[in-house]
Write a protein that holds these residues in place. Sequence first.
Motif, PDB file in Angstrom:
ATOM      1  N   SER A   2      44.242  26.952  47.468  1.00  0.00           N
ATOM      2  CA  SER A   2      43.429  27.426  46.348  1.00  0.00           C
ATOM      3  C   SER A   2      42.425  28.482  46.803  1.00  0.00           C
ATOM      4  N   ASP A   3      41.908  28.378  48.034  1.00  0.00           N
ATOM      5  CA  ASP A   3      41.017  29.415  48.570  1.00  0.00           C
ATOM      6  C   ASP A   3      41.769  30.734  48.718  1.00  0.00           C
ATOM      7  N   ILE A   4      42.980  30.652  49.236  1.00  0.00           N
ATOM      8  CA  ILE A   4      43.812  31.844  49.408  1.00  0.00           C
ATOM      9  C   ILE A   4      44.118  32.463  48.050  1.00  0.00           C
ATOM     10  N   ALA A   5      44.484  31.621  47.095  1.00  0.00           N
ATOM     11  CA  ALA A   5      44.808  32.111  45.755  1.00  0.00           C
ATOM     12  C   ALA A   5      43.597  32.783  45.116  1.00  0.00           C
ATOM     13  N   GLN A   6      42.422  32.196  45.279  1.00  0.00           N
ATOM     14  CA  GLN A   6      41.201  32.786  44.716  1.00  0.00           C
ATOM     15  C   GLN A   6      40.928  34.151  45.340  1.00  0.00           C
ATOM     16  N   MET A   7      41.119  34.259  46.658  1.00  0.00           N
ATOM     17  CA  MET A   7      40.909  35.528  47.347  1.00  0.00           C
ATOM     18  C   MET A   7      41.904  36.582  46.852  1.00  0.00           C
ATOM     19  N   LEU A   8      43.176  36.195  46.702  1.00  0.00           N
ATOM     20  CA  LEU A   8      44.199  37.134  46.235  1.00  0.00           C
ATOM     21  C   LEU A   8      43.905  37.605  44.813  1.00  0.00           C
ATOM     22  N   GLU A   9      43.399  36.707  43.981  1.00  0.00           N
ATOM     23  CA  GLU A   9      43.044  37.087  42.610  1.00  0.00           C
ATOM     24  C   GLU A   9      41.857  38.057  42.617  1.00  0.00           C
ATOM     25  N   GLU A  10      40.848  37.779  43.442  1.00  0.00           N
ATOM     26  CA  GLU A  10      39.677  38.655  43.523  1.00  0.00           C
ATOM     27  C   GLU A  10      40.045  40.051  44.022  1.00  0.00           C
TER      28      GLU A  10
END
Length: 130
Positions: free
Chosen positions: A66-74
Amino acid sequence: MKAGYLIAAAVEMIVKVVILAAVVLFIFRGATQAYDFGYKVFADEPMSISGGRTITVGISDSMSTSDIAQMLEEKGLIEDAKLFVVQELLSAHHGEIAPGIYDLSTAMTAQEMLALMAAPAEEEDESEGS
């Protein structure tokens, strides 16, 4: 007295119809959103269809999916972090994202990003050390 009874019955019926319509609308909207989310999980479309831009990202050992996904979205590489988490959970690369620095493109699908981030790091050429 009979007119008062008829008015009360009509108001009660109107309230029931309004409540029923609200429940049907709520269920319809929920089903539509669930369908759209499910479609996006399997449609796997990139952010940019042609000529995507390349963005370098760093993944550390301590980052969760979820941290990786949040970074990719940002960074604008994916549309929805929650969607990416579900795609990772259902992919063949579940739990295989390795720490490192990756060049990802907005023209890549989530599956392509996952495959790149899950690929084993290339071994250094042993002849370099000799």
